[in-house]
Write a protein that holds these residues in place. Sequence first.
Motif, PDB file in Angstrom:
ATOM      1  N   ILE A   1      14.688   9.659 -22.723  1.00  0.00           N
ATOM      2  CA  ILE A   1      15.666   9.025 -23.406  1.00  0.00           C
ATOM      3  C   ILE A   1      15.738   8.747 -24.866  1.00  0.00           C
ATOM      4  CG2 ILE A   1      16.606   8.134 -21.097  1.00  0.00           C
ATOM      5  CD1 ILE A   1      15.606   5.533 -21.765  1.00  0.00           C
ATOM      6  N   ASN A   2      14.859   9.145 -25.482  1.00  0.00           N
ATOM      7  CA  ASN A   2      14.633   8.894 -26.802  1.00  0.00           C
ATOM      8  C   ASN A   2      16.101   8.971 -27.728  1.00  0.00           C
ATOM      9  OD1 ASN A   2      12.152   7.971 -27.649  1.00  0.00           O
ATOM     10  ND2 ASN A   2      11.103   9.891 -27.225  1.00  0.00           N
TER      11      ASN A   2
ATOM     12  N   GLY B   1       1.433   6.748 -20.453  1.00  0.00           N
ATOM     13  CA  GLY B   1       2.193   5.547 -20.583  1.00  0.00           C
ATOM     14  C   GLY B   1       3.587   6.042 -21.224  1.00  0.00           C
ATOM     15  N   PRO B   2       4.532   4.982 -21.300  1.00  0.00           N
ATOM     16  CA  PRO B   2       6.013   5.415 -22.001  1.00  0.00           C
ATOM     17  C   PRO B   2       5.643   5.473 -23.522  1.00  0.00           C
ATOM     18  CG  PRO B   2       5.732   3.051 -21.078  1.00  0.00           C
ATOM     19  CD  PRO B   2       4.681   3.866 -20.670  1.00  0.00           C
ATOM     20  N   ASP B   3       6.587   6.482 -24.073  1.00  0.00           N
ATOM     21  CA  ASP B   3       6.600   6.599 -25.729  1.00  0.00           C
ATOM     22  C   ASP B   3       5.218   6.818 -26.365  1.00  0.00           C
ATOM     23  OD1 ASP B   3       9.118   6.059 -26.020  1.00  0.00           O
ATOM     24  OD2 ASP B   3       8.830   3.711 -25.443  1.00  0.00           O
TER      25      ASP B   3
ATOM     26  N   THR C   1       9.952  18.556 -24.203  1.00  0.00           N
ATOM     27  CA  THR C   1       9.275  17.311 -24.003  1.00  0.00           C
ATOM     28  C   THR C   1       7.868  17.481 -23.569  1.00  0.00           C
ATOM     29  OG1 THR C   1      10.484  17.085 -21.834  1.00  0.00           O
ATOM     30  CG2 THR C   1      11.222  15.895 -23.550  1.00  0.00           C
ATOM     31  N   ILE C   2       7.780  18.698 -22.775  1.00  0.00           N
ATOM     32  CA  ILE C   2       6.381  19.198 -22.124  1.00  0.00           C
ATOM     33  C   ILE C   2       6.329  20.613 -22.872  1.00  0.00           C
ATOM     34  CG2 ILE C   2       5.150  19.798 -20.113  1.00  0.00           C
ATOM     35  CD1 ILE C   2       6.234  16.749 -20.101  1.00  0.00           C
TER      36      ILE C   2
ATOM     37  N   ASN D   1       9.891   9.144 -21.672  1.00  0.00           N
ATOM     38  CA  ASN D   1       9.859   9.884 -23.045  1.00  0.00           C
ATOM     39  C   ASN D   1       8.527  10.495 -23.321  1.00  0.00           C
ATOM     40  OD1 ASN D   1      12.681   8.726 -23.700  1.00  0.00           O
ATOM     41  ND2 ASN D   1      11.538   6.968 -24.453  1.00  0.00           N
ATOM     42  N   PRO D   2       7.973  11.248 -22.284  1.00  0.00           N
ATOM     43  CA  PRO D   2       6.969  12.147 -22.577  1.00  0.00           C
ATOM     44  C   PRO D   2       6.924  13.044 -23.747  1.00  0.00           C
ATOM     45  CG  PRO D   2       8.151  13.156 -20.756  1.00  0.00           C
ATOM     46  CD  PRO D   2       8.750  11.819 -21.143  1.00  0.00           C
TER      47      PRO D   2
END
Length: 385
Positions: A298-299, A356-358, A307-308, A340-341
Amino acid sequence: MENISFYLFDNGPPKKIPGFKKGISLSSFPFWGDYFFLDFTILNWKSVRDDSSNLFIVLEGINDRSLLAVSERLNSGFPELLRLDNGIEVFLDSLKSNHSDYVFLGTSSNVCIIDFDKVFDIAENANNNIIKFSIGSIPVDLYIAERKELVKLIMKNRRKLAGTDNIIDYLFDRVLLTDFTVMENLKGTLFFRNNLMQIYRSNMWLIENIGSVFSLDIQNKLNSIININAESFVSGDGFVRNSILSSRVEIKGSAENSIIFPGVRIGKNSRVINSVLMSGNNIGDNSIISNTIIFPSINDHLLPETTIGEGVTIGNERSSVINRRYPEQINSGITVLGFNPEIPDGYQVEAGCYIGPDVPFEKLRKHNKLTKGSSIFSGENNDDF
Protein backbone atom coordinates in the motif's frame (compact mmCIF):
# COMPACT_ATOMS: atom_id res chain seq x y z
CA MET A 1 -36.50 -4.72 24.46
CA GLU A 2 -36.75 -1.73 22.17
CA ASN A 3 -33.41 -2.09 20.39
CA ILE A 4 -29.70 -2.77 20.73
CA SER A 5 -26.61 -0.87 19.65
CA PHE A 6 -23.24 -2.24 18.67
CA TYR A 7 -19.87 -0.49 19.05
CA LEU A 8 -16.96 -1.99 17.13
CA PHE A 9 -13.58 -0.77 18.47
CA ASP A 10 -10.51 -0.57 16.24
CA ASN A 11 -7.11 0.75 17.32
CA GLY A 12 -5.12 -1.26 14.81
CA PRO A 13 -3.99 -4.89 14.89
CA PRO A 14 -3.81 -6.80 18.16
CA LYS A 15 -0.58 -6.70 20.13
CA LYS A 16 2.43 -8.76 19.10
CA ILE A 17 1.14 -9.77 15.68
CA PRO A 18 4.01 -9.43 13.19
CA GLY A 19 3.53 -8.08 9.68
CA PHE A 20 1.30 -5.11 10.47
CA LYS A 21 2.39 -1.50 10.70
CA LYS A 22 1.38 1.34 13.00
CA GLY A 23 -1.74 3.28 12.11
CA ILE A 24 -3.36 0.54 10.02
CA SER A 25 -7.02 -0.10 10.64
CA LEU A 26 -7.78 -3.74 11.26
CA SER A 27 -11.37 -3.10 10.11
CA SER A 28 -10.15 -2.37 6.59
CA PHE A 29 -7.60 -5.19 6.51
CA PRO A 30 -8.37 -7.90 3.92
CA PHE A 31 -9.13 -11.32 5.37
CA TRP A 32 -10.47 -13.53 2.57
CA GLY A 33 -9.53 -11.95 -0.73
CA ASP A 34 -12.18 -9.32 -1.43
CA TYR A 35 -13.61 -9.49 2.10
CA PHE A 36 -12.43 -7.19 4.91
CA PHE A 37 -12.53 -7.76 8.67
CA LEU A 38 -15.25 -5.10 8.75
CA ASP A 39 -17.45 -7.05 6.34
CA PHE A 40 -17.93 -9.82 8.89
CA THR A 41 -19.15 -7.31 11.47
CA ILE A 42 -21.61 -5.78 9.03
CA LEU A 43 -22.79 -9.25 7.99
CA ASN A 44 -23.34 -10.35 11.59
CA TRP A 45 -25.24 -7.19 12.39
CA LYS A 46 -27.16 -6.80 9.15
CA SER A 47 -30.35 -8.10 10.72
CA VAL A 48 -29.86 -5.75 13.66
CA ARG A 49 -29.33 -2.85 11.29
CA ASP A 50 -32.51 -3.74 9.42
CA ASP A 51 -34.28 -3.72 12.77
CA SER A 52 -33.52 -0.01 13.18
CA SER A 53 -30.69 -0.54 15.64
CA ASN A 54 -27.38 1.31 15.66
CA LEU A 55 -23.83 0.34 14.72
CA PHE A 56 -20.82 2.53 15.44
CA ILE A 57 -17.17 2.09 14.47
CA VAL A 58 -14.89 3.51 17.18
CA LEU A 59 -11.33 4.24 16.03
CA GLU A 60 -8.16 5.32 17.81
CA GLY A 61 -4.70 6.03 16.41
CA ILE A 62 -5.69 5.18 12.83
CA ASN A 63 -3.92 7.07 10.04
CA ASP A 64 -5.89 9.08 7.48
CA ARG A 65 -5.38 6.61 4.65
CA SER A 66 -6.67 3.73 6.73
CA LEU A 67 -9.58 5.83 7.94
CA LEU A 68 -10.44 6.62 4.31
CA ALA A 69 -10.43 2.88 3.50
CA VAL A 70 -12.97 2.30 6.27
CA SER A 71 -15.11 5.22 5.09
CA GLU A 72 -15.08 4.01 1.49
CA ARG A 73 -16.18 0.58 2.64
CA LEU A 74 -19.12 2.20 4.38
CA ASN A 75 -20.35 4.00 1.27
CA SER A 76 -23.94 3.71 2.42
CA GLY A 77 -23.24 5.96 5.40
CA PHE A 78 -23.66 3.04 7.77
CA PRO A 79 -22.28 2.73 10.37
CA GLU A 80 -21.27 5.98 12.07
CA LEU A 81 -17.56 6.62 12.75
CA LEU A 82 -16.38 7.81 16.17
CA ARG A 83 -12.74 8.84 16.75
CA LEU A 84 -11.18 8.66 20.21
CA ASP A 85 -8.04 10.64 19.35
CA ASN A 86 -9.27 13.42 21.62
CA GLY A 87 -10.34 11.17 24.49
CA ILE A 88 -13.09 8.98 25.90
CA GLU A 89 -15.71 11.76 25.92
CA VAL A 90 -16.73 11.09 22.31
CA PHE A 91 -17.72 7.53 23.20
CA LEU A 92 -19.35 8.59 26.46
CA ASP A 93 -21.41 11.30 24.75
CA SER A 94 -22.57 8.76 22.16
CA LEU A 95 -23.67 6.36 24.89
CA LYS A 96 -25.57 9.07 26.75
CA SER A 97 -27.41 10.26 23.65
CA ASN A 98 -28.18 6.73 22.47
CA HIS A 99 -31.69 5.48 23.27
CA SER A 100 -30.95 1.76 22.96
CA ASP A 101 -31.73 -0.45 25.92
CA TYR A 102 -28.60 -2.57 25.48
CA VAL A 103 -25.10 -2.07 24.09
CA PHE A 104 -22.94 -4.73 22.49
CA LEU A 105 -19.19 -4.00 22.45
CA GLY A 106 -16.55 -5.81 20.44
CA THR A 107 -13.16 -5.39 18.81
CA SER A 108 -12.45 -5.65 15.10
CA SER A 109 -9.99 -8.49 15.80
CA ASN A 110 -12.86 -10.96 16.12
CA VAL A 111 -13.62 -12.42 12.70
CA CYS A 112 -16.59 -14.69 13.21
CA ILE A 113 -20.01 -15.76 12.06
CA ILE A 114 -22.43 -15.73 15.00
CA ASP A 115 -25.97 -16.89 15.58
CA PHE A 116 -27.55 -13.76 17.08
CA ASP A 117 -30.85 -15.26 18.14
CA LYS A 118 -29.34 -16.10 21.50
CA VAL A 119 -27.86 -12.61 21.93
CA PHE A 120 -31.29 -11.04 22.24
CA ASP A 121 -32.44 -13.64 24.77
CA ILE A 122 -29.30 -13.07 26.84
CA ALA A 123 -29.70 -9.29 26.68
CA GLU A 124 -33.28 -9.40 27.88
CA ASN A 125 -32.18 -11.42 30.92
CA ALA A 126 -29.01 -9.48 31.69
CA ASN A 127 -30.32 -8.24 35.07
CA ASN A 128 -27.83 -5.38 35.24
CA ASN A 129 -24.91 -7.73 34.56
CA ILE A 130 -22.06 -7.06 32.16
CA ILE A 131 -21.82 -10.21 30.08
CA LYS A 132 -18.70 -11.44 28.31
CA PHE A 133 -19.09 -13.88 25.41
CA SER A 134 -17.22 -16.89 24.14
CA ILE A 135 -17.56 -18.51 20.73
CA GLY A 136 -17.16 -22.25 20.72
CA SER A 137 -16.08 -21.92 24.37
CA ILE A 138 -13.18 -19.60 23.39
CA PRO A 139 -13.40 -16.25 25.27
CA VAL A 140 -13.45 -13.26 22.91
CA ASP A 141 -13.61 -9.48 23.26
CA LEU A 142 -17.39 -9.29 22.94
CA TYR A 143 -19.58 -7.87 25.72
CA ILE A 144 -23.17 -6.85 26.25
CA ALA A 145 -24.58 -4.58 28.95
CA GLU A 146 -27.56 -2.42 29.70
CA ARG A 147 -26.74 0.98 28.30
CA LYS A 148 -27.37 2.83 31.59
CA GLU A 149 -25.17 0.37 33.50
CA LEU A 150 -22.41 0.79 30.92
CA VAL A 151 -22.58 4.58 31.25
CA LYS A 152 -22.15 4.20 35.02
CA LEU A 153 -19.12 1.95 34.50
CA ILE A 154 -17.48 4.39 32.08
CA MET A 155 -18.15 7.29 34.43
CA LYS A 156 -16.60 5.30 37.29
CA ASN A 157 -13.42 4.80 35.24
CA ARG A 158 -13.56 8.13 33.44
CA ARG A 159 -10.40 9.58 34.94
CA LYS A 160 -8.32 6.44 34.29
CA LEU A 161 -9.58 6.22 30.71
CA ALA A 162 -8.74 9.88 30.16
CA GLY A 163 -5.21 9.33 31.48
CA THR A 164 -4.19 6.41 29.28
CA ASP A 165 -2.41 6.51 25.92
CA ASN A 166 -4.51 3.64 24.61
CA ILE A 167 -8.16 4.04 25.53
CA ILE A 168 -9.45 0.99 23.68
CA ASP A 169 -6.95 -1.45 25.19
CA TYR A 170 -7.59 -0.04 28.67
CA LEU A 171 -11.35 -0.28 28.21
CA PHE A 172 -11.26 -3.94 27.20
CA ASP A 173 -8.27 -5.21 29.21
CA ARG A 174 -8.72 -3.27 32.45
CA VAL A 175 -12.36 -2.17 32.69
CA LEU A 176 -14.64 -4.67 30.94
CA LEU A 177 -12.45 -7.69 31.68
CA THR A 178 -12.41 -6.76 35.36
CA ASP A 179 -16.08 -5.86 35.75
CA PHE A 180 -17.93 -8.51 33.75
CA THR A 181 -19.99 -10.81 35.94
CA VAL A 182 -21.28 -13.54 33.62
CA MET A 183 -19.84 -15.41 30.62
CA GLU A 184 -22.13 -16.82 27.94
CA ASN A 185 -21.24 -19.02 24.99
CA LEU A 186 -22.49 -18.10 21.52
CA LYS A 187 -23.11 -20.55 18.72
CA GLY A 188 -20.96 -19.67 15.75
CA THR A 189 -17.60 -20.03 14.00
CA LEU A 190 -14.51 -18.07 15.01
CA PHE A 191 -12.03 -17.53 12.17
CA PHE A 192 -9.53 -15.15 13.76
CA ARG A 193 -8.55 -14.12 17.26
CA ASN A 194 -5.17 -12.45 17.67
CA ASN A 195 -2.88 -14.95 15.96
CA LEU A 196 -1.22 -14.67 12.57
CA MET A 197 -1.37 -18.41 11.91
CA GLN A 198 -5.16 -18.19 12.21
CA ILE A 199 -5.19 -15.92 9.14
CA TYR A 200 -3.24 -18.52 7.17
CA ARG A 201 -5.26 -21.48 8.41
CA SER A 202 -8.60 -19.75 7.89
CA ASN A 203 -7.65 -19.00 4.28
CA MET A 204 -6.55 -22.59 3.78
CA TRP A 205 -9.85 -23.70 5.33
CA LEU A 206 -11.73 -21.68 2.73
CA ILE A 207 -9.79 -23.38 -0.06
CA GLU A 208 -10.34 -26.82 1.43
CA ASN A 209 -14.07 -26.13 1.65
CA ILE A 210 -14.58 -24.63 -1.81
CA GLY A 211 -18.11 -25.49 -2.85
CA SER A 212 -19.29 -26.65 0.57
CA VAL A 213 -22.74 -25.51 1.66
CA PHE A 214 -21.33 -23.64 4.66
CA SER A 215 -18.60 -21.71 2.84
CA LEU A 216 -20.89 -20.85 -0.08
CA ASP A 217 -23.52 -19.59 2.35
CA ILE A 218 -20.97 -17.28 4.03
CA GLN A 219 -19.65 -15.97 0.72
CA ASN A 220 -23.16 -15.38 -0.67
CA LYS A 221 -24.06 -13.42 2.45
CA LEU A 222 -20.86 -11.36 2.25
CA ASN A 223 -21.50 -10.68 -1.44
CA SER A 224 -24.95 -9.36 -0.55
CA ILE A 225 -23.46 -6.47 1.46
CA ILE A 226 -20.52 -5.43 -0.74
CA ASN A 227 -19.99 -4.77 -4.43
CA ILE A 228 -17.26 -6.91 -5.98
CA ASN A 229 -15.78 -6.47 -9.44
CA ALA A 230 -14.63 -10.08 -9.73
CA GLU A 231 -13.10 -9.93 -13.20
CA SER A 232 -9.63 -11.49 -13.35
CA PHE A 233 -7.30 -12.60 -16.14
CA VAL A 234 -5.45 -15.88 -16.60
CA SER A 235 -3.19 -15.93 -19.67
CA GLY A 236 -2.99 -18.81 -22.12
CA ASP A 237 0.15 -20.04 -20.37
CA GLY A 238 -1.31 -19.44 -16.93
CA PHE A 239 -2.59 -22.18 -14.67
CA VAL A 240 -4.91 -22.16 -11.65
CA ARG A 241 -5.77 -25.19 -9.55
CA ASN A 242 -7.79 -25.40 -6.35
CA SER A 243 -7.37 -21.67 -5.72
CA ILE A 244 -9.50 -18.58 -5.17
CA LEU A 245 -8.95 -15.49 -7.30
CA SER A 246 -10.22 -12.10 -6.14
CA SER A 247 -10.92 -8.96 -8.17
CA ARG A 248 -8.47 -7.59 -10.75
CA VAL A 249 -6.04 -10.50 -10.49
CA GLU A 250 -3.70 -11.22 -13.42
CA ILE A 251 -1.96 -14.60 -13.66
CA LYS A 252 0.66 -15.43 -16.27
CA GLY A 253 2.24 -18.13 -14.11
CA SER A 254 0.38 -20.52 -11.80
CA ALA A 255 -1.51 -20.58 -8.51
CA GLU A 256 -2.06 -23.85 -6.67
CA ASN A 257 -3.99 -24.23 -3.42
CA SER A 258 -3.72 -20.48 -2.77
CA ILE A 259 -5.86 -17.39 -2.27
CA ILE A 260 -4.92 -14.43 -4.45
CA PHE A 261 -6.22 -11.10 -3.14
CA PRO A 262 -7.35 -8.09 -5.23
CA GLY A 263 -4.94 -6.41 -7.62
CA VAL A 264 -2.24 -9.12 -7.45
CA ARG A 265 -0.22 -9.99 -10.54
CA ILE A 266 1.75 -13.22 -10.93
CA GLY A 267 4.46 -13.10 -13.58
CA LYS A 268 5.30 -15.53 -16.34
CA ASN A 269 6.57 -18.96 -15.21
CA SER A 270 6.11 -18.01 -11.54
CA ARG A 271 4.47 -20.47 -9.15
CA VAL A 272 2.43 -19.71 -6.03
CA ILE A 273 1.74 -22.76 -3.84
CA ASN A 274 -0.17 -23.05 -0.54
CA SER A 275 0.05 -19.30 -0.04
CA VAL A 276 -1.94 -16.19 0.81
CA LEU A 277 -1.00 -13.26 -1.45
CA MET A 278 -2.64 -10.06 -0.23
CA SER A 279 -3.68 -6.99 -2.14
CA GLY A 280 -1.49 -4.98 -4.52
CA ASN A 281 1.51 -7.31 -4.83
CA ASN A 282 3.23 -7.86 -8.15
CA ILE A 283 5.22 -11.10 -8.48
CA GLY A 284 8.03 -11.00 -11.05
CA ASP A 285 8.73 -13.71 -13.63
CA ASN A 286 10.29 -17.07 -12.75
CA SER A 287 9.66 -16.87 -8.99
CA ILE A 288 8.45 -19.56 -6.58
CA ILE A 289 6.40 -18.77 -3.48
CA SER A 290 5.42 -21.62 -1.15
CA ASN A 291 3.63 -21.74 2.23
CA THR A 292 3.79 -17.98 2.58
CA ILE A 293 1.68 -15.05 3.73
CA ILE A 294 2.47 -11.80 1.93
CA PHE A 295 0.85 -8.70 3.42
CA PRO A 296 -0.67 -5.93 1.24
CA SER A 297 1.43 -3.45 -0.71
CA ILE A 298 0.00 0.00 0.00
CA ASN A 299 2.99 2.31 -0.39
CA ASP A 300 2.14 5.88 -1.35
CA HIS A 301 5.43 6.42 -3.19
CA LEU A 302 6.04 5.15 -6.71
CA LEU A 303 6.44 1.39 -6.44
CA PRO A 304 9.10 -0.54 -8.33
CA GLU A 305 7.83 -2.62 -11.22
CA THR A 306 7.49 -5.59 -8.89
CA THR A 307 7.12 -5.99 -5.13
CA ILE A 308 8.53 -9.53 -5.37
CA GLY A 309 11.34 -9.53 -7.93
CA GLU A 310 12.19 -11.93 -10.73
CA GLY A 311 13.72 -15.30 -9.94
CA VAL A 312 12.85 -15.05 -6.24
CA THR A 313 12.33 -18.11 -4.03
CA ILE A 314 10.24 -17.72 -0.87
CA GLY A 315 9.34 -20.51 1.56
CA ASN A 316 9.40 -24.28 1.25
CA GLU A 317 6.55 -26.74 0.67
CA ARG A 318 7.87 -29.42 3.01
CA SER A 319 9.35 -27.51 5.93
CA SER A 320 7.90 -27.31 9.46
CA VAL A 321 10.47 -24.85 10.82
CA ILE A 322 9.45 -22.31 13.50
CA ASN A 323 10.42 -18.65 13.42
CA ARG A 324 12.90 -17.95 16.23
CA ARG A 325 11.57 -14.48 17.02
CA TYR A 326 7.82 -15.27 16.83
CA PRO A 327 7.40 -19.00 17.52
CA GLU A 328 3.73 -18.68 18.52
CA GLN A 329 2.82 -16.46 15.57
CA ILE A 330 4.95 -17.94 12.75
CA ASN A 331 5.38 -21.71 12.74
CA SER A 332 4.65 -24.90 10.79
CA GLY A 333 7.09 -23.81 8.08
CA ILE A 334 5.10 -20.69 7.15
CA THR A 335 7.03 -17.64 5.89
CA VAL A 336 5.66 -14.12 6.41
CA LEU A 337 6.35 -10.88 4.53
CA GLY A 338 4.93 -7.79 6.25
CA PHE A 339 3.29 -4.71 4.74
CA ASN A 340 4.88 -3.24 1.59
CA PRO A 341 7.36 -6.01 0.66
CA GLU A 342 10.26 -5.15 -1.65
CA ILE A 343 12.20 -8.31 -2.53
CA PRO A 344 15.18 -7.97 -4.91
CA ASP A 345 15.60 -10.08 -8.03
CA GLY A 346 17.07 -13.51 -7.40
CA TYR A 347 16.64 -13.31 -3.63
CA GLN A 348 16.01 -16.38 -1.46
CA VAL A 349 13.85 -16.38 1.68
CA GLU A 350 13.86 -19.75 3.40
CA ALA A 351 11.01 -21.33 5.37
CA GLY A 352 9.88 -19.83 8.67
CA CYS A 353 11.39 -16.42 7.94
CA TYR A 354 9.84 -13.07 8.75
CA ILE A 355 10.42 -9.82 6.87
CA GLY A 356 8.92 -6.88 8.74
CA PRO A 357 6.85 -4.12 7.15
CA ASP A 358 8.61 -1.53 5.00
CA VAL A 359 11.99 -3.31 4.86
CA PRO A 360 13.66 -1.75 1.77
CA PHE A 361 15.20 -4.02 -0.83
CA GLU A 362 18.52 -2.15 -0.35
CA LYS A 363 18.75 -3.64 3.13
CA LEU A 364 17.91 -7.13 1.90
CA ARG A 365 20.64 -6.87 -0.73
CA LYS A 366 23.25 -6.80 2.06
CA HIS A 367 22.56 -10.51 2.64
CA ASN A 368 22.64 -13.32 0.13
CA LYS A 369 19.50 -14.80 1.58
CA LEU A 370 17.43 -15.12 4.74
CA THR A 371 18.15 -18.46 6.39
CA LYS A 372 15.32 -20.53 7.85
CA GLY A 373 13.60 -19.18 10.96
CA SER A 374 15.30 -15.77 10.83
CA SER A 375 13.78 -12.27 10.86
CA ILE A 376 14.72 -8.88 9.48
CA PHE A 377 13.22 -5.47 10.29
CA SER A 378 13.22 -1.97 8.83
CA GLY A 379 15.23 -0.68 11.84
CA GLU A 380 18.91 -1.25 12.47
CA ASN A 381 19.19 -3.21 15.70
CA ASN A 382 16.67 -6.06 15.75
CA ASP A 383 17.75 -8.34 12.92
CA ASP A 384 18.72 -11.99 13.43
CA PHE A 385 22.21 -11.51 11.99
